[in-house]
Motif scaffolding. Structure first.
Motif, PDB file in Angstrom:
ATOM      1  N   SER A  53       0.634  -0.953  -0.400  1.00 62.97           N
ATOM      2  CA  SER A  53       0.147  -0.219   0.349  1.00 62.97           C
ATOM      3  C   SER A  53       0.566   1.110  -0.334  1.00 62.97           C
ATOM      4  N   THR A  54       2.346   1.049  -0.412  1.00 64.49           N
ATOM      5  CA  THR A  54       3.218   2.211  -0.101  1.00 64.49           C
ATOM      6  C   THR A  54       3.635   2.060  -1.545  1.00 64.49           C
ATOM      7  N   LEU A  55       4.217   3.322  -2.136  1.00 65.76           N
ATOM      8  CA  LEU A  55       5.208   3.299  -3.106  1.00 65.76           C
ATOM      9  C   LEU A  55       5.718   4.488  -2.594  1.00 65.76           C
ATOM     10  N   ILE A  56       6.780   4.413  -3.682  1.00 60.81           N
ATOM     11  CA  ILE A  56       7.952   5.520  -3.315  1.00 60.81           C
ATOM     12  C   ILE A  56       8.819   5.451  -5.233  1.00 60.81           C
ATOM     13  N   VAL A  57       8.839   7.177  -4.856  1.00 64.27           N
ATOM     14  CA  VAL A  57       8.774   7.668  -5.916  1.00 64.27           C
ATOM     15  C   VAL A  57      10.587   8.275  -6.550  1.00 64.27           C
ATOM     16  N   VAL A  58      11.423   7.965  -6.905  1.00 63.23           N
ATOM     17  CA  VAL A  58      13.230   8.585  -6.928  1.00 63.23           C
ATOM     18  C   VAL A  58      12.558   9.001  -8.043  1.00 63.23           C
ATOM     19  N   SER A  59      13.751  10.198  -8.512  1.00 65.18           N
ATOM     20  CA  SER A  59      13.443  11.244  -8.912  1.00 65.18           C
ATOM     21  C   SER A  59      14.483  10.128 -10.162  1.00 65.18           C
ATOM     22  N   ALA A  60      14.327  10.080 -11.779  1.00 67.74           N
ATOM     23  CA  ALA A  60      15.458   9.399 -12.291  1.00 67.74           C
ATOM     24  C   ALA A  60      16.421  10.150 -12.735  1.00 67.74           C
ATOM     25  N   PRO A  61      17.518   9.155 -13.410  1.00 67.49           N
ATOM     26  CA  PRO A  61      19.008  10.184 -13.666  1.00 67.49           C
ATOM     27  C   PRO A  61      17.788  11.249 -14.849  1.00 67.49           C
ATOM     28  N   VAL A  69      12.918  12.588  -2.749  1.00 70.82           N
ATOM     29  CA  VAL A  69      12.280  11.120  -3.387  1.00 70.82           C
ATOM     30  C   VAL A  69      10.418  11.499  -2.784  1.00 70.82           C
ATOM     31  N   PHE A  70       9.446  11.315  -3.492  1.00 65.72           N
ATOM     32  CA  PHE A  70       8.059  11.071  -2.726  1.00 65.72           C
ATOM     33  C   PHE A  70       8.055   9.600  -1.942  1.00 65.72           C
ATOM     34  N   THR A  71       6.792   9.534  -1.168  1.00 60.65           N
ATOM     35  CA  THR A  71       6.170   8.620  -0.673  1.00 60.65           C
ATOM     36  C   THR A  71       4.950   8.764  -0.392  1.00 60.65           C
ATOM     37  N   LEU A  72       4.000   7.884  -0.893  1.00 55.13           N
ATOM     38  CA  LEU A  72       2.624   7.793  -1.448  1.00 55.13           C
ATOM     39  C   LEU A  72       2.113   6.465  -0.225  1.00 55.13           C
ATOM     40  N   SER A  73       0.993   6.594   0.753  1.00 57.51           N
ATOM     41  CA  SER A  73       0.776   6.184   1.130  1.00 57.51           C
ATOM     42  C   SER A  73      -0.688   5.690   1.360  1.00 57.51           C
ATOM     43  N   ARG A  74      -1.579   4.328   1.416  1.00 59.20           N
ATOM     44  CA  ARG A  74      -2.748   4.711   1.373  1.00 59.20           C
ATOM     45  C   ARG A  74      -3.253   4.674   3.141  1.00 59.20           C
ATOM     46  N   THR A  75      -4.710   5.940   3.197  1.00 54.87           N
ATOM     47  CA  THR A  75      -4.640   5.957   4.654  1.00 54.87           C
ATOM     48  C   THR A  75      -6.711   6.127   4.604  1.00 54.87           C
ATOM     49  N   ASP A  76      -6.725   6.324   5.570  1.00 54.30           N
ATOM     50  CA  ASP A  76      -8.247   6.433   5.457  1.00 54.30           C
ATOM     51  C   ASP A  76      -8.941   7.439   4.875  1.00 54.30           C
ATOM     52  N   ALA A  77      -8.544   8.351   4.734  1.00 54.28           N
ATOM     53  CA  ALA A  77      -9.036   9.173   3.731  1.00 54.28           C
ATOM     54  C   ALA A  77      -8.075   9.198   2.301  1.00 54.28           C
ATOM     55  N   GLY A  78      -7.560   8.396   2.085  1.00 58.00           N
ATOM     56  CA  GLY A  78      -7.144   8.323   0.956  1.00 58.00           C
ATOM     57  C   GLY A  78      -6.249   7.816   0.311  1.00 58.00           C
TER      58      GLY A  78
END
Length: 118
Positions: A53-61, A69-78
């Motif tokens: 339920s978590t996605l890491i988004v890393v800047s590409a070369p 780096v961004f972290t996207l994670s699922r919560t009760d609110a979205g």
């Protein structure tokens, strides 16, 4: 410089990511992927985490946002989006605007796609 990028990505992907108080005892592994995507008209690499339920988004070369780096994670609110790094603020802001639009369904789909690229 080419060796720094893989080392930075590895350090970010194996760093402890804590989801709530219960997860404090064990680091979250985010090694499935990468899948290349575009956010804010720049290239990013996405990695799925072991919690599904978590996605890491890393800047590409070559991305002016590097290193970031961004972290996207699922919560009760979205979907919660957080980020850190010291790349170009314009590039990170544009990506952040796109990532704020990610729905829970989008997040789940991106996690599943990254899990297909171990």
């Amino acid at each position: 410089m080419p060796i720094i990028t893989p080392l930075l990505a590895f350090a970010l992907l194996t760093s402890p990511i804590q989801q709530g108080q219960d997860a404090a005892s064990e680091p979250l592994q985010c090694m499935a992927g990468p899948v290349q995507r575009s956010f804010g008209e720049t290239d990013w690499l996405t990695y799925a985490c072991a919690d599904h339920s978590t996605l890491i988004v890393v800047s590409a070369p070559g991305n002016p946002a590097m290193p970031f780096v961004f972290t996207l994670s699922r919560t009760d609110a979205g979907v919660r989006v957080s980020g850190e790094g010291n790349g170009d603020r314009g590039a990170t802001a544009a990506a952040f605007e796109d990532l704020k639009k990610v729905s829970v369904e989008d997040l789940d789909r991106m996690v599943r796609e990254a899990e297909l690229h171990p």
